[in-house]
Design a protein around this motif. Sequence first.
Motif, PDB file in Angstrom:
ATOM      1  N   ILE A   1      66.866  63.274  94.182  1.00 30.59           N
ATOM      2  CA  ILE A   1      67.018  63.019  95.378  1.00 30.59           C
ATOM      3  C   ILE A   1      68.401  63.364  96.009  1.00 30.59           C
ATOM      4  O   ILE A   1      68.737  63.832  96.892  1.00 30.59           O
ATOM      5  CB  ILE A   1      66.155  61.870  95.965  1.00 30.59           C
ATOM      6  CG1 ILE A   1      64.937  61.759  95.839  1.00 30.59           C
ATOM      7  CG2 ILE A   1      66.635  61.429  97.378  1.00 30.59           C
ATOM      8  CD1 ILE A   1      64.181  60.671  96.245  1.00 30.59           C
ATOM      9  N   ASP A   2      69.354  62.830  95.270  1.00 31.15           N
ATOM     10  CA  ASP A   2      70.951  62.923  95.432  1.00 31.15           C
ATOM     11  C   ASP A   2      70.948  64.394  95.630  1.00 31.15           C
ATOM     12  O   ASP A   2      71.790  64.918  96.530  1.00 31.15           O
ATOM     13  CB  ASP A   2      71.439  62.256  94.422  1.00 31.15           C
ATOM     14  CG  ASP A   2      73.045  62.070  94.622  1.00 31.15           C
ATOM     15  OD1 ASP A   2      73.487  62.578  95.803  1.00 31.15           O
ATOM     16  OD2 ASP A   2      73.788  61.373  93.887  1.00 31.15           O
ATOM     17  N   ALA A   3      70.834  65.234  94.739  1.00 29.29           N
ATOM     18  CA  ALA A   3      71.028  66.703  94.767  1.00 29.29           C
ATOM     19  C   ALA A   3      70.280  67.305  95.639  1.00 29.29           C
ATOM     20  O   ALA A   3      70.835  68.302  96.471  1.00 29.29           O
ATOM     21  CB  ALA A   3      70.822  67.443  93.228  1.00 29.29           C
ATOM     22  N   LEU A   4      69.124  67.051  96.092  1.00 29.08           N
ATOM     23  CA  LEU A   4      68.299  67.882  96.869  1.00 29.08           C
ATOM     24  C   LEU A   4      68.786  67.413  98.367  1.00 29.08           C
ATOM     25  O   LEU A   4      68.581  68.182  99.419  1.00 29.08           O
ATOM     26  CB  LEU A   4      66.818  67.288  96.831  1.00 29.08           C
ATOM     27  CG  LEU A   4      65.694  68.047  96.987  1.00 29.08           C
ATOM     28  CD1 LEU A   4      65.769  69.246  96.000  1.00 29.08           C
ATOM     29  CD2 LEU A   4      64.304  67.746  96.673  1.00 29.08           C
ATOM     30  N   ALA A   5      69.042  66.202  98.689  1.00 23.29           N
ATOM     31  CA  ALA A   5      69.368  65.603  99.955  1.00 23.29           C
ATOM     32  C   ALA A   5      70.733  66.664 100.456  1.00 23.29           C
ATOM     33  O   ALA A   5      70.802  66.637 101.645  1.00 23.29           O
ATOM     34  CB  ALA A   5      69.812  64.166  99.818  1.00 23.29           C
ATOM     35  N   LYS A   6      71.367  67.061  99.731  1.00 24.10           N
ATOM     36  CA  LYS A   6      72.589  67.801  99.949  1.00 24.10           C
ATOM     37  C   LYS A   6      72.196  69.233 100.788  1.00 24.10           C
ATOM     38  O   LYS A   6      72.974  69.672 101.593  1.00 24.10           O
ATOM     39  CB  LYS A   6      73.522  68.265  98.804  1.00 24.10           C
ATOM     40  CG  LYS A   6      74.207  66.985  98.198  1.00 24.10           C
ATOM     41  CD  LYS A   6      75.186  67.564  97.202  1.00 24.10           C
ATOM     42  CE  LYS A   6      76.069  66.176  96.603  1.00 24.10           C
ATOM     43  NZ  LYS A   6      75.489  65.648  95.558  1.00 24.10           N
ATOM     44  N   GLU A   7      70.894  69.576 100.496  1.00 18.36           N
ATOM     45  CA  GLU A   7      70.587  70.844 101.053  1.00 18.36           C
ATOM     46  C   GLU A   7      69.482  70.533 102.304  1.00 18.36           C
ATOM     47  O   GLU A   7      69.310  71.417 102.893  1.00 18.36           O
ATOM     48  CB  GLU A   7      69.602  71.717  99.954  1.00 18.36           C
ATOM     49  CG  GLU A   7      70.615  71.948  98.884  1.00 18.36           C
ATOM     50  CD  GLU A   7      69.544  72.422  97.917  1.00 18.36           C
ATOM     51  OE1 GLU A   7      68.520  73.177  98.100  1.00 18.36           O
ATOM     52  OE2 GLU A   7      69.754  72.274  96.470  1.00 18.36           O
TER      53      GLU A   7
ATOM     54  N   ALA B   1      66.868  63.817 102.409  1.00 18.19           N
ATOM     55  CA  ALA B   1      68.066  63.510 102.860  1.00 18.19           C
ATOM     56  C   ALA B   1      67.811  62.458 103.872  1.00 18.19           C
ATOM     57  O   ALA B   1      68.651  61.359 104.135  1.00 18.19           O
ATOM     58  CB  ALA B   1      68.351  64.925 103.868  1.00 18.19           C
ATOM     59  N   SER B   2      66.725  62.332 104.712  1.00 22.21           N
ATOM     60  CA  SER B   2      66.360  61.398 105.638  1.00 22.21           C
ATOM     61  C   SER B   2      66.230  59.900 104.818  1.00 22.21           C
ATOM     62  O   SER B   2      66.779  58.967 105.348  1.00 22.21           O
ATOM     63  CB  SER B   2      65.185  61.624 106.307  1.00 22.21           C
ATOM     64  OG  SER B   2      65.430  63.003 107.035  1.00 22.21           O
ATOM     65  N   PHE B   3      65.558  60.083 103.753  1.00 21.43           N
ATOM     66  CA  PHE B   3      65.220  58.720 102.700  1.00 21.43           C
ATOM     67  C   PHE B   3      66.762  58.112 102.456  1.00 21.43           C
ATOM     68  O   PHE B   3      67.208  57.200 102.742  1.00 21.43           O
ATOM     69  CB  PHE B   3      64.392  59.137 101.700  1.00 21.43           C
ATOM     70  CG  PHE B   3      64.454  57.952 100.731  1.00 21.43           C
ATOM     71  CD1 PHE B   3      63.709  56.674 100.830  1.00 21.43           C
ATOM     72  CD2 PHE B   3      65.062  58.261  99.555  1.00 21.43           C
ATOM     73  CE1 PHE B   3      63.884  55.756  99.781  1.00 21.43           C
ATOM     74  CE2 PHE B   3      65.090  57.145  98.565  1.00 21.43           C
ATOM     75  CZ  PHE B   3      64.432  55.789  98.796  1.00 21.43           C
TER      76      PHE B   3
END
Length: 333
Positions: free
Chosen positions: A182-188, A240-242
């Motif tokens: 989630i950390d990595a995905l949230a960046k996008e 990102a929202s979470f």
Amino acid sequence: MLILGIDTSCDDTSVAVLKNRNILSNIVSSQIKFHSKYGGIVPEIASRKHIEWIWDATEKALSEAKTDLKDIDLIAVCYGPGLIGSLLVGLCFAKSLSYASGKPLVGVNHIEGHIQAIFLEKSYPEYPFLCLIVSGGHTSLYRVNDFGAYKELGRTRDDAAGEAYDKVAKMLGLGYPGGPVIDALAKEGCNEKFNLPRPYLHGSLDFSFSGLKTAVKVLLKNLGYKEGNVPDEIKKDIAASFQASVVDVLIEKIKWAISSEKLNRVVITGGVAANSELRRRAEMLKDKGINVYLPSKSLCTDNAAMIAITGYNKFLKGEISDLFLNARAYLPL
Ligand code: KG4
Ligand code: ZN
């Protein structure tokens, strides 16, 4: 003094060697690939893997530290809280080593280990300080007055933050553990795309993340997606929202606690403290005159060096365990 540290509280088989407070080795054998297909830790598998790996991890730790079992002066082992079957493997192993070698044994609380991890770094705080422990099993705020003097200010009433990351990741079909993905995905993704709730629990230093998890569940339902089958673009925005919601709450609670406890130092530790957004926002607290201390990422997640340094400090205070020490799934600080 050479200290052998052992942590098998969950799914990492970890053994470390410290020379006083300096890390000579810190082996963490991750079992993730054996658990990820189940979407979480399977306790039975975790215990079995610890049994298979503990000796190997110990040999690696000793050889990387260029030392030998006979030169070890102290054995520090985590005896709780954690998965009982997992804890028992490390504890029985440590007790056997202690019995066979005559070296002293010190039992360490895993939560205290996370707090003390910061003292393995070059930059560490003076006492007293505020400590946020945010991991897969815990989300708590402590006022740390001294070594061994901890006052809990608040704790999660339901899910730990890491647990919420893992459960949301599962809903998005991202596998286990969810935090790093989630950390990595949230960046996008866009963190304002979905307006998820901020469970602040005004007036309390407790936390609650289960409602946020449910909000993601309801959001997926309303958007018409089945759990585990969500388009990539949506996954990024939800991640990102979470994450924005979790980090907002953690940062806000730190500010409240700093102000109510009249402190100006905070340590953030535990697996979720490896989160890049939380680290970024924590650094910004410095602008408010708060001194922020973050262990390096590998010392935020479970590791035996944090157990070893805590055991060493306990030993220096004359606290030694005997061979009747038992594993405790629930063990408050
Ligand atoms: O401290 P830890 O290794 O084990 C426990 O004592 O629980 O923490 C593991 C937790 C998992 O829930 C994992 O998803 C989360 O820490 N985690 C993260 C990150 N890395 C690990 N959460 C958010 N962002 C990360 N980068
Ligand atoms: Zn932990």
